[in-house]
Motif scaffolding. Structure first.
Motif, PDB file in Angstrom:
ATOM      1  N   ASP A 117       0.821  -1.138   0.058  1.00 19.05           N
ATOM      2  CA  ASP A 117       0.156  -0.039  -0.214  1.00 19.05           C
ATOM      3  C   ASP A 117       0.949   1.058   0.121  1.00 19.05           C
ATOM      4  O   ASP A 117       2.198   1.130  -0.001  1.00 19.05           O
ATOM      5  N   PRO A 118       0.538   2.513  -0.275  1.00 15.02           N
ATOM      6  CA  PRO A 118       1.063   3.780  -0.339  1.00 15.02           C
ATOM      7  C   PRO A 118       1.794   3.786   0.992  1.00 15.02           C
ATOM      8  O   PRO A 118       2.873   4.708   0.814  1.00 15.02           O
ATOM      9  N   TRP A 119       1.590   3.338   2.224  1.00  8.79           N
ATOM     10  CA  TRP A 119       2.293   3.449   3.419  1.00  8.79           C
ATOM     11  C   TRP A 119       3.375   2.510   3.660  1.00  8.79           C
ATOM     12  O   TRP A 119       3.964   2.679   4.778  1.00  8.79           O
ATOM     13  N   GLY A 120       3.433   1.467   2.878  1.00  7.41           N
ATOM     14  CA  GLY A 120       4.525   0.610   2.837  1.00  7.41           C
ATOM     15  C   GLY A 120       4.129  -0.783   3.655  1.00  7.41           C
ATOM     16  O   GLY A 120       4.817  -1.482   3.590  1.00  7.41           O
ATOM     17  N   TYR A 121       2.837  -0.989   4.157  1.00 18.31           N
ATOM     18  CA  TYR A 121       2.442  -2.209   4.423  1.00 18.31           C
ATOM     19  C   TYR A 121       2.367  -3.154   3.278  1.00 18.31           C
ATOM     20  O   TYR A 121       1.835  -2.880   2.062  1.00 18.31           O
ATOM     21  N   ARG A 122       2.821  -4.408   3.385  1.00 18.85           N
ATOM     22  CA  ARG A 122       2.700  -5.488   2.556  1.00 18.85           C
ATOM     23  C   ARG A 122       1.646  -6.335   2.797  1.00 18.85           C
ATOM     24  O   ARG A 122       1.324  -6.961   3.723  1.00 18.85           O
ATOM     25  N   TRP A 123       0.884  -6.587   1.855  1.00 18.32           N
ATOM     26  CA  TRP A 123      -0.338  -7.364   1.983  1.00 18.32           C
ATOM     27  C   TRP A 123      -0.425  -8.434   0.921  1.00 18.32           C
ATOM     28  O   TRP A 123      -0.309  -8.115  -0.399  1.00 18.32           O
ATOM     29  N   ASN A 124      -0.130  -9.691   1.752  1.00 16.87           N
ATOM     30  CA  ASN A 124      -0.028 -11.007   0.997  1.00 16.87           C
ATOM     31  C   ASN A 124      -1.293 -11.718   0.769  1.00 16.87           C
ATOM     32  O   ASN A 124      -2.034 -11.729   1.737  1.00 16.87           O
ATOM     33  N   PHE A 125      -1.751 -11.950  -0.652  1.00 23.32           N
ATOM     34  CA  PHE A 125      -3.140 -12.596  -0.653  1.00 23.32           C
ATOM     35  C   PHE A 125      -2.692 -13.891  -1.138  1.00 23.32           C
ATOM     36  O   PHE A 125      -2.162 -14.282  -2.003  1.00 23.32           O
ATOM     37  N   TRP A 126      -3.386 -14.959  -0.483  1.00 22.74           N
ATOM     38  CA  TRP A 126      -2.990 -16.396  -0.633  1.00 22.74           C
ATOM     39  C   TRP A 126      -4.153 -17.141  -0.719  1.00 22.74           C
ATOM     40  O   TRP A 126      -5.438 -16.936  -0.252  1.00 22.74           O
TER      41      TRP A 126
END
Length: 138
Positions: A117-126
């Motif tokens: 996301d634009p704030w640097g959080y990494r979202w992994n979709f599994w």
């Protein structure tokens, strides 16, 4: 004693912008926002399927000073989906640059892709589960 839930608590300096992005791009929501007497959101919860994520409307401790870290530094959130390819296509249709790499089946089991996301959080979709390592045969 039984554990019943784990709720990630993420810091975003601009919680309203983050919540709007999470709802628009990733399809999360609805969100519940508490302004606490000010013009912007100070605390919030956002639904992610049957789960929720809590959001703080302030930068994490140390942000902006010496040794500061980005809001999402060091965080990786795994979200299980039932059709990772369809979800990837949905994200790409809403915000083409959000998911630069197509889903890949990992050697340990799940098929996944990452959105930062634009704030640097990494979202992994599994999709699928990780296979436990097998003991070495002697």
């Amino acid at each position: 004693m039984a554990f019943t839930e784990v709720i990630p608590y993420l810091y975003y300096a601009d919680a309203d912008a983050a919540l709007d992005w999470l709802e628009r791009v990733l399809g999360f929501g609805p969100s519940t926002r508490w302004r606490l007497g000010g013009p912007s959101t100070r605390e919030a919860d956002i639904r992610v399927g049957d789960a929720r994520v809590s959001i703080s409307g302030r930068a994490p401790a140390g942000a902006g000073g010496e040794g500061a870290v980005g809001e999402g530094a060091g965080a990786l959130i795994i979200v299980h989906v039932d059709d990772v390819q369809a979800f990837y296509e949905r994200v790409r249709s809403v915000e083409p640059g959000a998911a630069p790499d197509a889903p890949v089946t990992q050697p340990y089991g799940p098929t996944m892709f990452t959105v930062v996301d634009p704030w640097g959080y990494r979202w992994n979709f599994w999709q699928g589960e990780a296979d436990p390592p097998q003991p070495n045969a002697s």
